[in-house]
Enzyme design. Sequence first.
Site, PDB file in Angstrom:
ATOM      1  N   ASP A 155       9.804  49.622 -59.694  1.00  0.00           N
ATOM      2  CA  ASP A 155       9.839  48.595 -59.171  1.00  0.00           C
ATOM      3  C   ASP A 155      10.862  48.049 -61.130  1.00  0.00           C
ATOM      4  O   ASP A 155       9.469  47.729 -61.960  1.00  0.00           O
ATOM      5  CB  ASP A 155       9.825  47.015 -59.197  1.00  0.00           C
ATOM      6  CG  ASP A 155       9.399  47.383 -57.247  1.00  0.00           C
ATOM      7  OD1 ASP A 155       9.841  48.461 -57.019  1.00  0.00           O
ATOM      8  OD2 ASP A 155       8.441  47.240 -56.795  1.00  0.00           O
ATOM      9  N   ARG A 175       8.932  40.250 -51.146  1.00  0.00           N
ATOM     10  CA  ARG A 175       8.270  40.990 -52.089  1.00  0.00           C
ATOM     11  C   ARG A 175       8.745  39.445 -53.542  1.00  0.00           C
ATOM     12  O   ARG A 175       9.500  39.523 -53.443  1.00  0.00           O
ATOM     13  CB  ARG A 175       8.894  41.973 -52.561  1.00  0.00           C
ATOM     14  CG  ARG A 175       8.001  42.829 -53.727  1.00  0.00           C
ATOM     15  CD  ARG A 175       8.983  43.342 -54.732  1.00  0.00           C
ATOM     16  NE  ARG A 175      10.034  43.495 -55.195  1.00  0.00           N
ATOM     17  CZ  ARG A 175      10.894  44.548 -55.966  1.00  0.00           C
ATOM     18  NH1 ARG A 175      11.170  45.612 -55.523  1.00  0.00           N
ATOM     19  NH2 ARG A 175      11.709  42.799 -56.354  1.00  0.00           N
ATOM     20  N   HIS A 180      10.551  55.157 -57.124  1.00  0.00           N
ATOM     21  CA  HIS A 180      10.815  54.795 -58.160  1.00  0.00           C
ATOM     22  C   HIS A 180       9.547  53.919 -58.533  1.00  0.00           C
ATOM     23  O   HIS A 180       8.501  53.236 -58.074  1.00  0.00           O
ATOM     24  CB  HIS A 180      12.118  53.495 -58.119  1.00  0.00           C
ATOM     25  CG  HIS A 180      12.298  52.641 -56.874  1.00  0.00           C
ATOM     26  ND1 HIS A 180      11.484  53.312 -55.284  1.00  0.00           N
ATOM     27  CD2 HIS A 180      11.758  51.175 -56.895  1.00  0.00           C
ATOM     28  CE1 HIS A 180      11.082  52.239 -54.859  1.00  0.00           C
ATOM     29  NE2 HIS A 180      11.352  51.071 -55.502  1.00  0.00           N
ATOM     30  N   HIS A 193       6.543  54.041 -56.528  1.00  0.00           N
ATOM     31  CA  HIS A 193       6.991  53.899 -55.146  1.00  0.00           C
ATOM     32  C   HIS A 193       8.017  54.231 -53.478  1.00  0.00           C
ATOM     33  O   HIS A 193       8.928  54.631 -54.619  1.00  0.00           O
ATOM     34  CB  HIS A 193       6.341  52.593 -53.965  1.00  0.00           C
ATOM     35  CG  HIS A 193       7.248  51.713 -54.221  1.00  0.00           C
ATOM     36  ND1 HIS A 193       6.975  51.213 -56.018  1.00  0.00           N
ATOM     37  CD2 HIS A 193       8.395  50.702 -53.928  1.00  0.00           C
ATOM     38  CE1 HIS A 193       8.338  50.279 -56.348  1.00  0.00           C
ATOM     39  NE2 HIS A 193       8.510  49.848 -54.926  1.00  0.00           N
TER      40      HIS A 193
END
Length: 293
Positions: free
Chosen positions: A111, A284, A109, A269
């Site tokens: 983000d 994150r 995917h 990723h």
Amino acid sequence: MTDIIENATRSIEAHPLTVHIGAELRGVNLAEVARDDDLFAELKALLLRHKVLFVRDQDITRAEHVALAERFGRLEDHPVAGSDPDHPGLVRIYKDLDSPAEHYENAYHCDATWREAPPMGCVLRMVEGPPVGGDTIWVNMAEAYRRLPDDVKERIAGLRARHSIEASFGANMPTEQRLALHARFPDAEHPVVRTHPETGEKVLFVNAFTTHFTNYHTPERIRFGFDYTPGGSELLNYLIRQAAVPEFQVRWRWTPNSFAIWDNRSTQHYAVQDYWPAVRKMERAGVIGETTY
């Protein structure tokens, strides 16, 4: 091959990890990069070149983590994952014994493409990790597009697609909560082939959040006897599967206080969930991006 970018008496060493994507940085302190204009410019140039950068042994504070990410732009919050209460925009992705069923990360995917303006990039730190397992894979989606057959490039030129938070994060929610999430974040629409705003590269821009093409059903594609959508869904699935090609990938083995900085506009990723019941705690900071129109 090593890229060395010098700044006065300091330098950033970038050691490529594969031919197409990823470099490990050495001789750099990310807290210093957050404070130094020249070092940050060098780091950003390396990011555009390698698409994802990795750094180990960065014992910096959460405030310094946020400060580095904010050099790229304003930070976004996340409607499902929890943020650190003292550092808005620093999203906590904590996997422990209380979250064995949460598997939304183990798909390729990009983000938050369910946003009209998906993130420009992210700065991710491992806080605590398993003794083995829990790697993350990144994929160069510009290379994935470049390697498509010419006839496929012709078929997808001009196509657009929907991206949904309801069909991903919302799928495990009770109906009322899922519908409320969808009302807050209606499906976004993006071009299937995106042009990177800084490098000019063409990027294959479909992933696990993508549900369907929005302009595939044209008079030329109407079929008799069966619905027109199988042709579109088969093409979309073929495109999504390109992220799984090893030649476009780099795989990173995490250690505590290691960082990954990636360009969310040109990569996907996959967080490998092969470590349960061990604990994996990540933090994150996602940077608000631009619309794809």
